[in-house]
Design an enzyme around this catalytic site. Structure first.
Site, PDB file in Angstrom:
ATOM      1  N   GLY A  25      25.927  17.628  20.958  1.00  0.00           N
ATOM      2  CA  GLY A  25      25.347  18.953  20.753  1.00  0.00           C
ATOM      3  C   GLY A  25      23.872  19.003  21.097  1.00  0.00           C
ATOM      4  N   THR A 143      21.651  15.632   9.959  1.00  0.00           N
ATOM      5  CA  THR A 143      20.929  15.854   8.709  1.00  0.00           C
ATOM      6  C   THR A 143      21.944  15.905   7.576  1.00  0.00           C
ATOM      7  OG1 THR A 143      19.315  17.138   9.926  1.00  0.00           O
ATOM      8  CG2 THR A 143      19.353  17.437   7.538  1.00  0.00           C
ATOM      9  N   PHE A 173      13.834  14.949  14.287  1.00  0.00           N
ATOM     10  CA  PHE A 173      12.862  15.997  13.958  1.00  0.00           C
ATOM     11  C   PHE A 173      12.575  16.930  15.128  1.00  0.00           C
ATOM     12  CE2 PHE A 173      11.878  12.496  10.983  1.00  0.00           C
ATOM     13  CZ  PHE A 173      11.979  13.179   9.782  1.00  0.00           C
ATOM     14  N   LEU A 174      13.343  16.816  16.213  1.00  0.00           N
ATOM     15  CA  LEU A 174      13.039  17.660  17.371  1.00  0.00           C
ATOM     16  C   LEU A 174      13.227  19.136  17.021  1.00  0.00           C
ATOM     17  CD1 LEU A 174      15.781  19.020  18.800  1.00  0.00           C
ATOM     18  CD2 LEU A 174      16.125  16.706  19.545  1.00  0.00           C
ATOM     19  N   GLU A 176      14.116  22.910  18.821  1.00  0.00           N
ATOM     20  CA  GLU A 176      14.691  23.438  20.061  1.00  0.00           C
ATOM     21  C   GLU A 176      13.605  24.179  20.844  1.00  0.00           C
ATOM     22  OE1 GLU A 176      18.451  25.474  19.449  1.00  0.00           O
ATOM     23  OE2 GLU A 176      18.962  23.989  17.930  1.00  0.00           O
ATOM     24  N   CYS A 287      19.271  25.201  11.185  1.00  0.00           N
ATOM     25  CA  CYS A 287      18.972  24.182  10.166  1.00  0.00           C
ATOM     26  C   CYS A 287      18.163  24.615   8.945  1.00  0.00           C
ATOM     27  CB  CYS A 287      18.309  22.996  10.829  1.00  0.00           C
ATOM     28  SG  CYS A 287      19.449  22.178  11.955  1.00  0.00           S
ATOM     29  N   ARG A 357      21.963  30.598  16.724  1.00  0.00           N
ATOM     30  CA  ARG A 357      22.502  30.325  15.389  1.00  0.00           C
ATOM     31  C   ARG A 357      21.508  30.805  14.315  1.00  0.00           C
ATOM     32  NH1 ARG A 357      24.275  24.128  16.089  1.00  0.00           N
ATOM     33  NH2 ARG A 357      22.292  24.129  17.215  1.00  0.00           N
TER      34      ARG A 357
END
Ligand code: NAD
Ligand code: UGA
Length: 474
Positions: A25, A143, A173-174, A176, A287, A357
Site C-alpha cells: 500500500g 501502526t 513516519f512518512l 503522503e 491515520c 481516505r
C-alpha cells in the site's frame, strides 16, 4: 572482448539479504522501493493479496500518486525490487519480513468505531507461521496498538516447531505527498525490540538496513512497547496541534483576530515551533483519526478515562471544524443551498496525493448533497477515489477535472485541498463564468482574499474576517 553488456538476471545475483514486505500500500510500496533504491545488495519483494494492486506496481501506472515515486520504482524494479502475489514463496525465501498491512478502525463488535481492526495483521502472522521453514525477523511496519508484538509472538510460537522469530517494531513516519523526501531524509528512524540477546541482535539487523543512508544519530532504538506507543503518540501530537489551531480559528471569526497572525506569533516561540499550525477545514487522512481513537480505546481499557477523554477531544474538535465549515456556507448563502451549484476545488485529504481516505471533502460533499445543492468536484489526482467515496449517494453530483470548467455557472467555490494550482487560477475569468452573487469559501486559507474580494467575490476564509459586498457586513 564483447562490448555488449549482458543483463544479469536477479537469480544470478547473490543478494546479501532477502527482505519481504507483506502489504503493497501507501507504506509498503514506497518504503520498500526506497530500501531497494538505496541498497542494491538487498533483494526486496513486496507482496499483497490484491492482484490489481500488484499488477499496477508492475506497470507504468503505479497504484498511488506520490511525487518522485515513479523514478525510484522504475530504477529498482526487476533489479532488486519485485512485486508479487505469491505470498507463500515470499515468506519461504525471506530472512526479514516487514508487515505493512492495513490496520483500520474496527467497524463491528467490541470496540467498534474506536479499536484497531487487527484481522489483517493476525492473518499475516498465521500465514508466516504456516509457511516459514527457517528463522526470521518480523518487523511491525503497520501502526499498531501498544503490546501487539506480544500477540504476534504468541501466534508465532504457537506450533512449537523450533523456528525462531524475533518481532521488531519499526513504525513508519512518512507523510503522503512528501513520502519520498521523508523516506530519503527522515527526522528519525525508530527501531524497538525486546531487551533480550536475540531481540537486540535482530534490532541491530534492522538498524543496519537504515544505516545504508540514514545518519547514525537519526536512528534511535528503544524497547518494543515504547516504539509501538511512540508512533500513536506522534500522530496524536500532530493532530492535536491542528485541532488546537482550528479551535482558535473559531474564536478568531468572532473577535476579528486573524488566525494566520496568531499562528505566526505563537509559532515563532522556539519552544512551540511553526509546523502544523495551519488552520484548515479539518485534518483528514487514513491515520490521524484512527490512531487517536485507538489511543483513546487503549486508555479506556486500562481505566484511564481522563486521559482518553483528553485525546478524544482532538477528534471532536476536528468534527466540529468540518461542521462549522458547512454551516458557514449555509448561513452565508441565505440559509438555503437547494438547487445551488457548489464547486469543490480539491478532494484529496491534502495536496500532492490522490488519497481521499477520511478527507474532510467527503463529509462536506455529503452535507451539501443533503442540503440538495448541486455538487461539482474537481481535483487533479483524486477524482477516481472521490467517485468511489461518494458512489451510491442521491443527488446531483459531477466530477470535472478542469477547475475552470467545474466552476462555470456555480454559485460558490469551496477550496478543500491546498493544491498549488488553485492559488494561481485566473479568478477574474472564473468570477465572470459564475452566477451572482458569487461566493468563495477558502477551507485552506491559500487564496489572496483581498484580490478575490476586489474581483467581486464574497470571501469566507477560516479564522479570518469575511469580505463581502453585502451592505450589512454581518
Ligand atoms: P493500505 O491500505 O494502502 O495498504 C495495505 C495493503 O495491505 C493493501 O494493499 C492490502 O491489500 C494489503 N493486505 C491486507 N491484508 C493482507 C494480507 N493478509 N496479505 C497480504 N496483503 C494484505 O494501507 P497503508 O496506508 O499502506 O497503511 C498500512 C499501515 O501503515 C497502517 O497500519 C497505517 O496506519 C500505517 N501507516 C500509514 C501511513 C500512510 O501515510 N498511509 C504512514 C505511516 C504508517
Ligand atoms: C501523517 C503524519 O504527518 C505522518 O508522520 C504519519 O506517518 C502519517 O500521518 C501516518 O501515520 O499515516 P499524513 O496523514 O500523510 O501524515 O499527512 P499530514 O501532512 O500529517 O496531514 C494530515 C492532515 O492534516 C491533512 O488533511 C492536512 O491537510 C492536515 N493539516 C496538516 C492541517 O490541516 N494543518 C496543518 O498545519 C498540517
Amino acid at each position: 572482448m564483447s562490448l555488449t553488456k549482458k543483463k544479469i538476471s536477479s537469480d544470478e545475483i547473490n543478494f546479501e539479504k532477502n527482505i519481504l514486505c507483506i502489504g503493497a500500500g501507501y507504506v509498503g510500496g514506497p518504503t520498500m522501493a526506497m530500501i531497494a533504491h538505496k541498497c542494491p545488495k538487498y533483494k526486496m519483494t513486496v507482496v499483497d493479496i490484491n492482484p490489481d494492486r500488484i499488477h499496477a506496481w508492475n506497470s507504468e501506472n503505479l497504484p498511488i500518486y506520490e511525487p518522485g515515486l515513479d523514478g525510484i520504482v522504475t530504477d529498482a524494479r526487476g533489479r532488486n525490487l519485485f512485486f508479487s502475489t505469491d505470498i507463500e514463496k515470499g515468506i519461504k525465501e525471506s530472512d526479514i519480513i516487514f508487515v505493512s498491512v492495513n490496520t483500520p478502525t474496527k467497524t463491528f463488535g467490541e470496540g467498534a468505531g474506536m479499536a484497531s481492526d487487527l484481522q489483517y495483521w493476525e492473518k499475516t502472522a498465521r500465514q508466516i507461521l504456516d509457511c516459514a521453514e527457517s528463522s526470521k525477523i518480523i518487523v511491525e511496519k503497520s501502526t499498531l496498538p501498544v503490546r501487539t508484538a506480544r500477540a504476534m509472538e504468541r501466534i508465532l510460537t504457537s506450533n512449537g516447531n523450533h523456528i525462531h522469530f524475533d518481532v521488531i517494531s519499526n513504525p513508519e513516519f512518512l507523510a503522503e505527498g512528501t513520502a519520498i523526501r521523508d523516506l530519503e531524509n527522515p527526522d528519525r528512524v525508530l527501531v524497538g525490540s525486546r531487551e533480550t540477546e536475540t531481540g537486540r541482535k535482530a534490532r541491530g539487523e534492522i538498524v543496519e538496513i537504515y544505516r545504508n543512508w540514514v545518519p547514525d544519530e537519526k536512528i534511535i532504538t528503544s524497547n518494543v512497547w515504547s516504539s509501538e506507543l511512540s508512533k500513536l503518540v506522534a500522530n496524536a501530537f500532530l493532530a492535536q496541534r491542528i485541532s488546537s489551531i482550528n479551535s482558535i480559528s473559531a474564536l478568531c471569526e468572532k473577535t476579528e483576530a486573524d488566525i494566520s497572525e496568531v499562528s505566526r506569533a505563537v509559532g515563532l516561540d522556539m519552544r512551540i515551533g511553526d509546523k502544523f499550525l495551519n488552520s484548515s477545514v479539518g485534518f483528514g487522512g487514513s491515520c490521524f483519526k484512527k490512531d487517536i481513537l485507538n489511543l483513546v480505546y487503549l486508555c479506556r481499557q486500562y481505566g484511564l478515562n481522563e486521559v482518553a477523554n483528553y485525546w478524544e477531544n482532538v477528534v471532536n474538535i476536528n468534527e466540529y471544524q468540518k461542521q462549522r465549515f458547512v454551516l458557514t456556507i449555509l448561513n452565508a448563502m441565505f440559509n438555503t443551498l437547494a438547487g445551488k451549484k457548489i464547486c469543490m476545488l480539491g478532494f484529496a485529504f491534502k495536496a500532492d496525493t490522490g488519497d481521499t481516505r477520511e478527507s474532510p471533502a467527503i463529509f462536506i460533499a455529503k452535507k451539501l448533497l443533503d442540503e440538495k445543492a448541486y455538487v461539482i468536484i474537481s481535483d487533479p489526482k483524486a477524482l477516481v477515489n472521490a467517485g468511489a467515496d461518494l458512489a451510491g449517494l442521491k443527488g446531483h453530483l459531477s466530477f470535472v477535472e478542469d477547475p475552470y470548467e467545474a466552476a462555470v455557472g456555480c454559485d460558490a467555490i469551496a477550496v478543500m485541498t491546498e493544491w498549488d494550482i488553485y492559488q494561481n487560477l485566473d479568478y477574474e475569468n472564473i468570477y465572470h463564468s459564475m452566477r451572482k452573487p458569487a461566493f468563495i469559501f477558502d477551507g485552506r486559507n491559500i487564496l489572496d482574499h483581498e484580490k478575490l474580494y476586489h474581483i467581486g467575490f464574497n470571501v469566507y476564509p477560516i479564522g479570518k474576517r469575511k469580505l463581502t459586498h453585502f451592505t450589512n457586513n454581518k
